[in-house]
Design an enzyme around this catalytic site. Sequence first.
Site, PDB file in Angstrom:
ATOM      1  N   CYS A 122      24.685 -13.357 -47.458  1.00 18.30           N
ATOM      2  CA  CYS A 122      24.933 -14.196 -48.649  1.00 18.30           C
ATOM      3  C   CYS A 122      26.214 -13.795 -49.385  1.00 18.30           C
ATOM      4  O   CYS A 122      26.713 -14.552 -50.216  1.00 18.30           O
ATOM      5  CB  CYS A 122      23.743 -14.132 -49.593  1.00 18.30           C
ATOM      6  SG  CYS A 122      22.256 -14.816 -48.842  1.00 18.30           S
ATOM      7  N   HIS A 265      26.259 -16.858 -56.290  1.00 10.65           N
ATOM      8  CA  HIS A 265      25.337 -17.102 -55.188  1.00 10.65           C
ATOM      9  C   HIS A 265      23.999 -17.561 -55.765  1.00 10.65           C
ATOM     10  O   HIS A 265      23.481 -16.962 -56.712  1.00 10.65           O
ATOM     11  CB  HIS A 265      25.159 -15.824 -54.366  1.00 10.65           C
ATOM     12  CG  HIS A 265      24.075 -15.943 -53.350  1.00 10.65           C
ATOM     13  ND1 HIS A 265      24.021 -16.987 -52.456  1.00 10.65           N
ATOM     14  CD2 HIS A 265      22.979 -15.173 -53.095  1.00 10.65           C
ATOM     15  CE1 HIS A 265      22.948 -16.855 -51.695  1.00 10.65           C
ATOM     16  NE2 HIS A 265      22.302 -15.756 -52.063  1.00 10.65           N
ATOM     17  N   ASN A 295      18.529 -21.502 -51.313  1.00 12.46           N
ATOM     18  CA  ASN A 295      19.532 -20.470 -51.003  1.00 12.46           C
ATOM     19  C   ASN A 295      20.175 -20.825 -49.661  1.00 12.46           C
ATOM     20  O   ASN A 295      19.530 -20.709 -48.614  1.00 12.46           O
ATOM     21  CB  ASN A 295      18.815 -19.109 -50.953  1.00 12.46           C
ATOM     22  CG  ASN A 295      19.731 -17.967 -50.561  1.00 12.46           C
ATOM     23  OD1 ASN A 295      20.853 -18.174 -50.084  1.00 12.46           O
ATOM     24  ND2 ASN A 295      19.253 -16.753 -50.748  1.00 12.46           N
TER      25      ASN A 295
HETATM   26  N1  COA Z   1       3.271 -19.614 -52.234  1.00 15.28           N
HETATM   27  C1  COA Z   1       2.205 -19.135 -52.919  1.00 15.28           C
HETATM   28  N2  COA Z   1       1.928 -17.832 -52.991  1.00 15.28           N
HETATM   29  C2  COA Z   1       2.768 -16.977 -52.377  1.00 15.28           C
HETATM   30  C3  COA Z   1       3.897 -17.421 -51.651  1.00 15.28           C
HETATM   31  C4  COA Z   1       4.107 -18.797 -51.593  1.00 15.28           C
HETATM   32  N3  COA Z   1       5.169 -19.323 -50.929  1.00 15.28           N
HETATM   33  N4  COA Z   1       4.529 -16.349 -51.147  1.00 15.28           N
HETATM   34  C5  COA Z   1       3.842 -15.263 -51.542  1.00 15.28           C
HETATM   35  N5  COA Z   1       2.769 -15.645 -52.273  1.00 15.28           N
HETATM   36  C6  COA Z   1       1.753 -14.803 -52.891  1.00 15.28           C
HETATM   37  C7  COA Z   1       1.736 -13.411 -52.315  1.00 15.28           C
HETATM   38  O1  COA Z   1       0.980 -13.361 -51.137  1.00 15.28           O
HETATM   39  C8  COA Z   1       1.116 -12.626 -53.447  1.00 15.28           C
HETATM   40  O2  COA Z   1      -0.271 -12.801 -53.417  1.00 15.28           O
HETATM   41  P1  COA Z   1      -1.272 -11.576 -53.680  1.00 15.28           P
HETATM   42  O3  COA Z   1      -0.960 -11.135 -55.079  1.00 15.28           O
HETATM   43  O4  COA Z   1      -2.611 -12.218 -53.530  1.00 15.28           O
HETATM   44  O5  COA Z   1      -0.924 -10.565 -52.651  1.00 15.28           O
HETATM   45  C9  COA Z   1       1.626 -13.312 -54.701  1.00 15.28           C
HETATM   46  O6  COA Z   1       2.041 -14.629 -54.279  1.00 15.28           O
HETATM   47  C10 COA Z   1       2.788 -12.596 -55.362  1.00 15.28           C
HETATM   48  O7  COA Z   1       3.727 -12.282 -54.327  1.00 15.28           O
HETATM   49  P2  COA Z   1       5.074 -11.575 -54.682  1.00 15.28           P
HETATM   50  O8  COA Z   1       5.862 -11.353 -53.441  1.00 15.28           O
HETATM   51  O9  COA Z   1       4.786 -10.384 -55.555  1.00 15.28           O
HETATM   52  O10 COA Z   1       5.762 -12.702 -55.577  1.00 15.28           O
HETATM   53  P3  COA Z   1       7.009 -12.577 -56.487  1.00 15.28           P
HETATM   54  O11 COA Z   1       6.643 -12.880 -57.887  1.00 15.28           O
HETATM   55  O12 COA Z   1       7.797 -11.323 -56.237  1.00 15.28           O
HETATM   56  O13 COA Z   1       7.910 -13.808 -55.964  1.00 15.28           O
HETATM   57  C11 COA Z   1       9.799 -14.187 -54.541  1.00 15.28           C
HETATM   58  C12 COA Z   1       8.309 -13.853 -54.615  1.00 15.28           C
HETATM   59  C13 COA Z   1      10.201 -14.172 -53.094  1.00 15.28           C
HETATM   60  C14 COA Z   1      10.007 -15.568 -55.137  1.00 15.28           C
HETATM   61  C15 COA Z   1      10.606 -13.131 -55.383  1.00 15.28           C
HETATM   62  O14 COA Z   1      10.191 -11.840 -55.036  1.00 15.28           O
HETATM   63  C16 COA Z   1      12.079 -13.265 -55.164  1.00 15.28           C
HETATM   64  O15 COA Z   1      12.689 -14.245 -55.507  1.00 15.28           O
HETATM   65  N6  COA Z   1      12.734 -12.202 -54.603  1.00 15.28           N
HETATM   66  C17 COA Z   1      14.155 -12.243 -54.317  1.00 15.28           C
HETATM   67  C18 COA Z   1      14.370 -12.917 -53.002  1.00 15.28           C
HETATM   68  C19 COA Z   1      15.817 -13.298 -52.771  1.00 15.28           C
HETATM   69  O16 COA Z   1      16.513 -13.671 -53.679  1.00 15.28           O
HETATM   70  N7  COA Z   1      16.230 -13.222 -51.496  1.00 15.28           N
HETATM   71  C20 COA Z   1      17.535 -13.612 -51.082  1.00 15.28           C
HETATM   72  C21 COA Z   1      18.574 -12.670 -51.569  1.00 15.28           C
HETATM   73  S1  COA Z   1      20.151 -13.196 -51.054  1.00 15.28           S
END
Ligand code: COA
Length: 338
Positions: A122, A265, A295
């Site tokens: 990215c 980004h 993204n």
């Molecule tokens: N839909 C619904 N629930 C989901 C899910 C989805 N698509 N993906 C994960 N979950 C669930 C998980 O299983 C978890 O459940 P549990 O508590 O029963 O185990 C719960 O939601 C929370 O998961 P978590 O990973 O802690 O969520 P989060 O609040 O951290 O959000 C992201 C997840 C990916 C949105 C967030 O972590 C994020 O944006 N991270 C940065 C990623 C990024 O920018 N990547 C590219 C960089 S260039």
Amino acid sequence: MTEDARGRVGVEIIGSGMHLPEGTLTNQDLEQLMETSDAWIVKRTGINTRRRADLASGETSSVLATEAMKKALVNAKIEATELDLLLVATMTCDSPTPSVGCVVAHEIGCRDIGAMDINAACSGFLYTISIADAMIKSGAYKTIGVIGVDTITRHIDYSDFGRGAAILFGDGAAAVVLQASDDPEKGMIAHAMHADGGGAKHLFIPSCALDFPEEVEFDERKLNTVQMNGQAVFKFAVTKFQEVISETLEMAGIEADDVDHFVCHQANSRILDSARDRFGIPEEKLLVNIQKYGNTVGGSIPIVYDELMSSGKIKPGQKMMFLAFGAGLTWGSSLWQL
Ligand code: COA
């Protein structure tokens, strides 16, 4: 183009263009494919929909990149034969070789100029325009085409198993043309390129069992698909994003208020909000378009640039800071005097 008395030349962005696949993947589509909900996705990421290339019908990175570069050339009012070098930021080549750069250079009708791909995920476009600026200022090249493109959805598992990463990504391409300018003040005035391979396994695409770190359980279903520790990446992005803004402002000896556009980004609207809050950046100075595209990896920054450009918001004399973070881990900035 002439050099100033000290032999310096400037660099101008003389044109831009973008190309997105027609296929869409809305939050409602994802609800049909996996256990998720529109409300969950919007709350955590700000994304409503994204574009998805149709790989089966040959819509690869080089196809998107070719169309984006053609539009950038028209916008710059120059011919492909006037390019001296073509650089492509991508992590999703059509195949390991040839590079997207070589394919695009041929498709658009370049001379036998150098063409290559640069992979910084990215952060790829940010790295690549910074390199292109330096190559022009060195006097070695006059006009360089720079493309950011990815078709990352080819590495996404659209099932419950892959839902953590599947909601985030979309495909897209955009390009700019950089050219030497008589005004030596124009072009990049400060930049930072960072990488920390120690965090590589927070966001990676395994191609064999050996690619899995100890703490990540091997599962054949994970091969060739994006594996992400969402919370670790979120923390990294929020921290490094703010650090690199401070670092760049300090290098240039300016304040956040002096920057007219933060071209960022688009990974997550909450990450962008955290930087806006920290530096008091008004909404109109930091365009957020993640709701429409998700993204798009290497395509993300030049797509924002092209949208700002075509809406007439970019004016000569302004200052623009490009900012990115991504897999690698990589992050950086590139501050430009337009
Ligand atoms: N839909 C619904 N629930 C989901 C899910 C989805 N698509 N993906 C994960 N979950 C669930 C998980 O299983 C978890 O459940 P549990 O508590 O029963 O185990 C719960 O939601 C929370 O998961 P978590 O990973 O802690 O969520 P989060 O609040 O951290 O959000 C992201 C997840 C990916 C949105 C967030 O972590 C994020 O944006 N991270 C940065 C990623 C990024 O920018 N990547 C590219 C960089 S260039």
